[in-house]
Design an enzyme around this catalytic site. Sequence first.
Site, PDB file in Angstrom:
ATOM      1  N   GLU A   1      36.865  30.798  46.070  1.00 17.95           N
ATOM      2  CA  GLU A   1      36.770  30.228  44.794  1.00 17.95           C
ATOM      3  C   GLU A   1      35.334  29.500  44.364  1.00 17.95           C
ATOM      4  OE1 GLU A   1      40.673  30.750  43.578  1.00 17.95           O
ATOM      5  OE2 GLU A   1      38.952  30.155  42.464  1.00 17.95           O
TER       6      GLU A   1
ATOM      7  N   LEU B   1      44.250  29.892  47.628  1.00 13.23           N
ATOM      8  CA  LEU B   1      45.477  30.063  47.125  1.00 13.23           C
ATOM      9  C   LEU B   1      45.681  31.529  46.579  1.00 13.23           C
ATOM     10  CD1 LEU B   1      47.793  28.094  47.337  1.00 13.23           C
ATOM     11  CD2 LEU B   1      47.346  27.524  44.944  1.00 13.23           C
TER      12      LEU B   1
ATOM     13  N   ASP C   1      38.154  35.148  37.344  1.00 11.95           N
ATOM     14  CA  ASP C   1      39.432  34.649  37.357  1.00 11.95           C
ATOM     15  C   ASP C   1      39.727  33.212  36.834  1.00 11.95           C
ATOM     16  OD1 ASP C   1      39.903  36.490  40.328  1.00 11.95           O
ATOM     17  OD2 ASP C   1      40.178  37.116  38.358  1.00 11.95           O
TER      18      ASP C   1
HETATM   19  P1  FBP Z   1      44.307  35.782  43.942  1.00 15.11           P
HETATM   20  O1  FBP Z   1      45.525  35.432  43.402  1.00 15.11           O
HETATM   21  O2  FBP Z   1      43.723  35.157  45.018  1.00 15.11           O
HETATM   22  O3  FBP Z   1      43.201  36.264  42.944  1.00 15.11           O
HETATM   23  O4  FBP Z   1      44.784  37.255  44.626  1.00 15.11           O
HETATM   24  C1  FBP Z   1      44.627  38.522  43.789  1.00 15.11           C
HETATM   25  C2  FBP Z   1      46.391  38.879  43.656  1.00 15.11           C
HETATM   26  O5  FBP Z   1      46.909  37.836  43.052  1.00 15.11           O
HETATM   27  C3  FBP Z   1      46.981  39.155  45.204  1.00 15.11           C
HETATM   28  O6  FBP Z   1      47.617  38.284  45.538  1.00 15.11           O
HETATM   29  C4  FBP Z   1      48.022  40.217  44.434  1.00 15.11           C
HETATM   30  O7  FBP Z   1      48.338  41.082  45.366  1.00 15.11           O
HETATM   31  C5  FBP Z   1      47.143  40.899  43.256  1.00 15.11           C
HETATM   32  O8  FBP Z   1      46.231  40.041  42.791  1.00 15.11           O
HETATM   33  C6  FBP Z   1      48.138  41.216  42.417  1.00 15.11           C
HETATM   34  O9  FBP Z   1      47.229  41.970  41.288  1.00 15.11           O
HETATM   35  P2  FBP Z   1      47.804  42.776  40.122  1.00 15.11           P
HETATM   36  O10 FBP Z   1      48.481  41.716  39.248  1.00 15.11           O
HETATM   37  O11 FBP Z   1      46.797  43.360  39.680  1.00 15.11           O
HETATM   38  O12 FBP Z   1      48.785  43.721  40.639  1.00 15.11           O
END
Ligand code: FBP
Length: 331
Positions: free
Chosen positions: A99, A122, A69
């Site tokens: 991270e 975050l 990511d």
């Molecule tokens: P991070 O932002 O910590 O990588 O977390 C993953 C996340 O952003 C969650 O907060 C959220 O529920 C999910 O991914 C959203 O994923 P998608 O865009 O595939 O629905």
Amino acid sequence: MVQPTQSSKFMTLVRQIHEGEQSHPGATGEFSDLLHGLSLAAKLVWREVTKAGLVNILGKTDRLNISGDEVKKLDEFADETIFKMMDHVGHLCVMASEENEDLLHIPEHYPQGRYALIYDPLDGSSNIDANVTIGSIFSIHRRVSREGKGTMDDVLQPGHKQVAAGYILYGSSMMFVYCAGHGVHGFTLDPTVGEFLLSHENIRIPPRGSIYSVNEGNIGRWKPEMQRYVQYLKQEDKETGRPYSSRYIGSLVADVHRTLLYGGIYCYPGDTRSPEGKLRLMYENNPLAYIVEHAGGAASDGRQRILDIQPDSLHQRSPLFVGSVEEVRLA
Ligand code: FBP
């Protein structure tokens, strides 16, 4: 003449943790130090989040994390802030952050403690630039290794071994929600005094709810039974309160916080692209499952209780079905 009151108006986070510890013979105050340190780190992150649109902290760092990511500037700031706020408290033997690829060891010149801290600095990073609620998530385990530098074993423990977990919401107001085994409590930051004040004491999730939260954009990649389940929730049937309402913010902490207060279910199933789903067991699913279960709800990966999964790697993923006990059972 001051009248003694029971009101929570004066119940700060630190006071509640202190009082919680005093009711435990042999408590050492380490816990309040740990949670106090996290709440301070959260306030520093909140300060950057609130002014993110004004200063050049939005956007990317052109760095990818272990899961490929993109790392955003605010992610990095939050990651460093939590580490730096917690590395010298003397109660931790090791940390792990979403991270960072490997364990984060406590610098040699600081004492090694009895606990391991696992955190998502975050969460909801895809929403940072759009000023949508984001959060931080944490999970605390008691070490299993004897002494000195912490090890992978201190971190890779099943979720039911957590001694505390929680999340911080950076939204219209800032909240600190945690559980240390005695109820789930929510504190809201009063910016005029800079203190977290008890606003949601002993949160209980409703046993049922009529809100479902899932990224239906992935429906084409879901297994037939998952497609059938969501189709079922959308059919008209007064008796079972269907159709349910769909709500999806795309910030896990925000979607789970709403589910905790209103009831319903949040799902991130496995699919043909990622059979184990997207969410990380150690940083996201274990702490949120701990909170929701202690509030009377349930959390499953579709096959077993999230908190019973024996982890085998720091960044492993697992599907997540979390929310009201009846809704998880139905799913
Ligand atoms: P991070 O932002 O910590 O990588 O977390 C993953 C996340 O952003 C969650 O907060 C959220 O529920 C999910 O991914 C959203 O994923 P998608 O865009 O595939 O629905």
